[in-house]
Motif scaffolding. Structure first.
Motif, mmCIF file in Angstrom:
data_model
loop_
_atom_site.group_PDB
_atom_site.id
_atom_site.type_symbol
_atom_site.label_atom_id
_atom_site.label_comp_id
_atom_site.label_asym_id
_atom_site.label_seq_id
_atom_site.Cartn_x
_atom_site.Cartn_y
_atom_site.Cartn_z
ATOM 1 N N GLY A 1 0.803 -1.217 0.000
ATOM 2 C CA GLY A 1 0.000 0.000 0.000
ATOM 3 C C GLY A 1 0.831 1.258 0.000
ATOM 4 O O GLY A 1 2.025 1.240 0.318
ATOM 5 N N HIS A 2 0.162 2.351 -0.330
ATOM 6 C CA HIS A 2 0.801 3.650 -0.488
ATOM 7 C C HIS A 2 1.374 4.157 0.838
ATOM 8 O O HIS A 2 0.920 3.756 1.914
ATOM 9 N N ILE A 3 2.341 5.040 0.723
ATOM 10 C CA ILE A 3 2.988 5.606 1.914
ATOM 11 C C ILE A 3 1.946 6.254 2.833
ATOM 12 O O ILE A 3 0.995 6.873 2.348
ATOM 13 N N ASP A 4 2.151 6.038 4.123
ATOM 14 C CA ASP A 4 1.316 6.670 5.155
ATOM 15 C C ASP A 4 -0.129 6.179 5.202
ATOM 16 O O ASP A 4 -0.947 6.784 5.890
ATOM 17 N N HIS A 5 -0.436 5.119 4.495
ATOM 18 C CA HIS A 5 -1.820 4.661 4.516
ATOM 19 C C HIS A 5 -2.151 3.838 5.765
ATOM 20 O O HIS A 5 -3.297 3.446 5.940
ATOM 21 N N GLY A 6 -1.103 3.582 6.592
ATOM 22 C CA GLY A 6 -1.397 2.965 7.890
ATOM 23 C C GLY A 6 -1.020 1.502 8.019
ATOM 24 O O GLY A 6 -1.532 0.794 8.880
ATOM 25 N N LYS A 7 -0.056 1.043 7.187
ATOM 26 C CA LYS A 7 0.344 -0.376 7.231
ATOM 27 C C LYS A 7 0.969 -0.741 8.575
ATOM 28 O O LYS A 7 0.566 -1.711 9.234
ATOM 29 N N THR A 8 1.966 0.043 8.967
ATOM 30 C CA THR A 8 2.709 -0.295 10.183
ATOM 31 C C THR A 8 1.805 -0.172 11.416
ATOM 32 O O THR A 8 1.859 -1.012 12.325
ATOM 33 N N THR A 9 0.961 0.855 11.404
ATOM 34 C CA THR A 9 0.024 1.040 12.523
ATOM 35 C C THR A 9 -0.905 -0.163 12.627
ATOM 36 O O THR A 9 -1.189 -0.665 13.719
ATOM 37 N N LEU A 10 -1.357 -0.646 11.482
ATOM 38 C CA LEU A 10 -2.280 -1.780 11.478
ATOM 39 C C LEU A 10 -1.576 -3.059 11.949
ATOM 40 O O LEU A 10 -2.144 -3.849 12.721
ATOM 41 N N LEU B 1 14.033 1.176 13.153
ATOM 42 C CA LEU B 1 15.179 2.049 12.901
ATOM 43 C C LEU B 1 14.894 3.443 13.454
ATOM 44 O O LEU B 1 13.787 3.946 13.323
ATOM 45 N N PRO B 2 15.923 4.093 14.049
ATOM 46 C CA PRO B 2 15.734 5.460 14.564
ATOM 47 C C PRO B 2 15.219 6.403 13.466
ATOM 48 O O PRO B 2 14.349 7.250 13.720
ATOM 49 N N GLU B 3 15.721 6.199 12.234
ATOM 50 C CA GLU B 3 15.303 7.086 11.151
ATOM 51 C C GLU B 3 13.820 6.876 10.809
ATOM 52 O O GLU B 3 13.125 7.824 10.435
ATOM 53 N N GLU B 4 13.370 5.640 10.941
ATOM 54 C CA GLU B 4 11.954 5.364 10.673
ATOM 55 C C GLU B 4 11.082 6.070 11.710
ATOM 56 O O GLU B 4 10.063 6.669 11.383
ATOM 57 N N ARG B 5 11.547 6.016 12.955
ATOM 58 C CA ARG B 5 10.757 6.625 14.023
ATOM 59 C C ARG B 5 10.778 8.142 13.872
ATOM 60 O O ARG B 5 9.764 8.806 14.053
ATOM 61 N N ALA B 6 11.951 8.693 13.502
ATOM 62 C CA ALA B 6 12.067 10.145 13.376
ATOM 63 C C ALA B 6 11.220 10.659 12.213
ATOM 64 O O ALA B 6 10.540 11.673 12.327
ATOM 65 N N ARG B 7 11.244 9.951 11.082
ATOM 66 C CA ARG B 7 10.539 10.451 9.904
ATOM 67 C C ARG B 7 9.096 9.966 9.829
ATOM 68 O O ARG B 7 8.336 10.429 8.984
ATOM 69 N N GLY B 8 8.750 9.015 10.674
ATOM 70 C CA GLY B 8 7.379 8.513 10.660
ATOM 71 C C GLY B 8 7.042 7.709 9.419
ATOM 72 O O GLY B 8 5.879 7.566 9.048
ATOM 73 N N ILE B 9 8.068 7.195 8.748
ATOM 74 C CA ILE B 9 7.795 6.329 7.603
ATOM 75 C C ILE B 9 8.609 5.051 7.759
ATOM 76 O O ILE B 9 9.611 5.022 8.463
ATOM 77 N N SER B 10 8.164 4.004 7.073
ATOM 78 C CA SER B 10 8.938 2.765 7.085
ATOM 79 C C SER B 10 9.990 2.848 5.987
ATOM 80 O O SER B 10 9.731 3.369 4.900
ATOM 81 N N VAL C 1 6.011 -3.827 4.799
ATOM 82 C CA VAL C 1 6.870 -3.214 3.768
ATOM 83 C C VAL C 1 6.703 -1.697 3.790
ATOM 84 O O VAL C 1 5.681 -1.186 4.222
ATOM 85 N N PRO C 2 7.702 -0.972 3.295
ATOM 86 C CA PRO C 2 7.564 0.479 3.205
ATOM 87 C C PRO C 2 6.748 0.882 1.974
ATOM 88 O O PRO C 2 6.772 0.201 0.958
ATOM 89 N N GLY C 3 6.045 1.999 2.088
ATOM 90 C CA GLY C 3 5.194 2.435 0.989
ATOM 91 C C GLY C 3 5.820 3.494 0.095
ATOM 92 O O GLY C 3 5.375 3.702 -1.036
ATOM 93 N N HIS C 4 6.870 4.145 0.587
ATOM 94 C CA HIS C 4 7.501 5.220 -0.180
ATOM 95 C C HIS C 4 7.934 4.722 -1.560
ATOM 96 O O HIS C 4 8.450 3.622 -1.697
ATOM 97 N N GLU C 5 7.724 5.573 -2.577
ATOM 98 C CA GLU C 5 8.037 5.124 -3.945
ATOM 99 C C GLU C 5 9.514 4.814 -4.137
ATOM 100 O O GLU C 5 9.870 4.009 -4.992
ATOM 101 N N ARG C 6 10.378 5.441 -3.331
ATOM 102 C CA ARG C 6 11.808 5.162 -3.445
ATOM 103 C C ARG C 6 12.152 3.770 -2.902
ATOM 104 O O ARG C 6 13.241 3.253 -3.149
ATOM 105 N N PHE C 7 11.256 3.175 -2.144
ATOM 106 C CA PHE C 7 11.570 1.888 -1.502
ATOM 107 C C PHE C 7 10.786 0.726 -2.091
ATOM 108 O O PHE C 7 10.610 -0.300 -1.439
ATOM 109 N N VAL C 8 10.305 0.894 -3.311
ATOM 110 C CA VAL C 8 9.549 -0.216 -3.911
ATOM 111 C C VAL C 8 10.446 -1.454 -4.029
ATOM 112 O O VAL C 8 10.005 -2.582 -3.828
ATOM 113 N N ARG C 9 11.730 -1.215 -4.310
ATOM 114 C CA ARG C 9 12.635 -2.374 -4.411
ATOM 115 C C ARG C 9 12.671 -3.162 -3.103
ATOM 116 O O ARG C 9 12.778 -4.389 -3.091
#
Ligand code: GTP
Ligand code: MG
Length: 527
Positions: free
Chosen positions: A9-18, A30-39, A60-68
């Motif tokens: 799913g798309h970034i910030d749509h609530g995967k990790t929260t769910l 990761l500290p960076e994940e917690r700081a930026r609020g994204i996976s 999985v992360p949703g950011h388009e840069r992390f599709v790989r």
């Protein structure tokens, strides 16, 4: 039967929260994940459903840069959990992740419409209609990761989907693609991954491919619990003593020895989503490698990889170039370079056109074409070999024992020769004659070791010391003065030779089993 499920799913749509609401585990570690609020990287959590089904969740992360990274997480899983923010509806990575899942053959799953706590009924209905159109046949459940609304219904939907799903590939040889490697104090290197097929237990001998390294499994855990043996479909952590963390990385495969061969080329049936460019990233297992695409007809291609992958027929690959441009099904690993539509079609029909040796039902099979290539290569080496020993070492490979008898070459010791090939002095006949003329009781230094070996086999010379030789007559003469209890000094005096020469000769007699050293003296060995 344990199963794995990947979020999408798309970034910030609530995967990790769910995932946290379902499992109690926050996978953004990761500290960076917690700081930026994204996976950023993959997260893992176990999920036990009310009916007892054990699921392993890969977040999985949703950011388009992390599709790989998403592709690496979704590869080999059994089910998906597509997360769509009810207020936003499907967005670009909703579509891209869904496309990746289809390319990977992950067909079944559940859609969660999240953030239902902040969506009104109309919005939810619209989102539901869109989701049902996007993923026909999948259950669509409205949930809130924040209030917990809808979680029971979601669990039930996951259980129903899981019960209809079997983990594929269970009885194939062991194969696991590494998605993480790290060091634990007191334990050493630990790798994790989804076990695609086979099983892994304590003490197993495995290979890390394509690095070609043997490892022994010290211990196995499934979600932080030690197990004797992990089975296909489980998330596994494996302790590998004596291995540096940098020696095994995401993308590597841990496989049963001899069962899979790394391939630089893959024949694939294409599933294009867009024009497929000439250079792409090929995602296979957890690996991401650059490749050239050689189109074959309109539906097939040969992928020429920059680094080999450990693939098997029927595996899925995802092709990316900035975005996901398509995928493919592997028709052949290690195929011949010359790809033809006919061969691809035959392979697709399931006719097993093997090229390089592969084990089929336990037996090695290979193509005539491959055997001819191998033979031609060996014959070129034979032609380039020293005429005094015109052979090549037997290939070192799992298949060697099966293949060598079919080569039409003669096996002598550890080398292969043309049938009946005899050593030939050739241009060295003169050198041989000159050397022979020099030989006597006094060792002569011989620079040409192959020539010395040849003349010795021919009974024209006896090698002593390191690179010296005497004549066969001198050897017999020296042997005739040997007597039980003879000392080095007595032997030397009996022959009128130097101490060093005497030493060399006695060592040769020891090596030949004529004498044995006892203290300062030699005793004669019977027989
Ligand atoms: N109100 C509400 N907010 C939510 C819900 N689920 C997630 N959020 C919020 O949405 C934001 C993104 O949530 P995440 O769970 O990090 O989203 P994600 O899909 O994992 O994001 P990436 O991993 O970066 O793709 C956070 O601020 C969450 O608190 C929900 O059900 N209700
Ligand atoms: Mg996340």
């Amino acid at each position: 039967m344990p199963l794995t499920v990947a979020t999408a799913g798309h970034i910030d749509h609530g995967k990790t929260t769910l995932v946290e609401a379902l499992t109690g585990k926050n996978t953004d570690r990761l500290p960076e994940e917690r700081a930026r609020g994204i996976s950023i990287d993959l997260g893992y959590a176990p999920l036990e459903l009310p009916d007892g089904t054990q699921l392993s969740v890969v977040d999985v992360p949703g950011h388009e840069r992390f599709v790989r990274t998403m592709v690496a997480g979704a590869t080999g899983v059994d089910l998906f959990l597509l997360v769509i923010d009810a207020n936003e509806g499907a967005r670009p990575q909703t579509h891209e992740h869904l496309a990746v899942l289809r390319l990977l053959g992950v067909e079944r799953g559940v859609v969660a419409l999240t953030k239902s706590d902040v969506a009104d009924d109309d919005t939810l209905e619209l989102a539901r209609a869109e989701a049902e159109e996007l993923v026909p046949g999948a259950a669509v459940v409205a949930v809130s990761g924040r209030t917990g609304d809808g979680l029971d219904e979601l669990r039930a939907a996951l259980a129903a989907t899981a019960s209809a799903q079997e983990h594929a590939g269970g009885d194939a040889p062991t194969r696991l693609y590494v998605d993480r490697s790290f060091t634990l104090r007191g334990i050493g290197t630990v790798v994790t991954g989804t076990l695609w097929s086979g099983s892994i237990g304590e003490g197993d001998e495995l290979r890390v491919e394509p690095r070609g390294r043997s490892v022994r499994v010290r211990s196995v855990q499934v979600h932080d619990r030690a197990v004797d043996r992990a089975s296909a479909g489980q998330r596994v952590a494996i302790a590998l003593p004596g291995v540096e963390r940098s020696d095994v990385r995401r993308g590597d495969a841990l496989v049963a020895p001899g069962a899979y061969r790394p391939s630089y080329r893959l024949d694939v049936a294409l599933e294009p989503l867009a024009d497929i460019p000439a250079r792409v990233h090929v995602h296979h297992g957890t690996a991401d490698v650059l490749a050239r695409v050689i189109p074959v007809g309109d539906r097939y291609a040969q992928l020429r990889l920059s680094t080999p992958v450990v693939a098997s027929r029927g595996d899925r690959v995802v092709l990316r170039a900035g975005t996901t441009v398509g995928g493919g099904v592997v028709l052949a690993t290690n195929p011949p370079r010359h790809a033809s539509v006919e061969r691809m079609e035959a392979a697709e029909r399931g006719e097993t056109l093997v090229h390089a040796p592969e084990r089929v039902d336990g037996d090695w099979v290979w193509s005539e074409e491959w055997l001819d290539e191998l033979r031609a290569g060996l014959e070129r080496s034979i032609d380039a070999a020293d005429p005094l020993d015109p052979g090549v070492p037997v290939p070192v490979a799992e298949w060697a024992k099966a293949v060598v008898p079919h080569l039409g070459l003669e096996l002598r010791g550890a080398k292969l020769y043309r049938p009946g090939a005899a050593a030939d002095l050739g241009a060295r006949a003169d050198a041989a004659a000159a050397l022979e003329a020099q030989l006597g009781l006094e060792p002569v230094k011989v620079e040409d070791a192959a020539l010395a070996r040849f003349l010795e086999n021919d009974g024209r010379l006896v090698r002593v010391g390191d690179g010296y030789a005497i004549s066969p007559q001198a050897y017999e003469q020296a042997r005739s003065v040997l007597a039980d209890g003879i000392t080095l000094a007595q032997f030397r005096d009996a022959l009128g030779i130097g101490r060093k020469t005497a030493q060399m000769l006695l060592e040769r007699f020891d090596a030949d089993g004529v004498t044995r050293r006892v203290g300062d003296a030699r005793v004669l060995r019977r027989r």
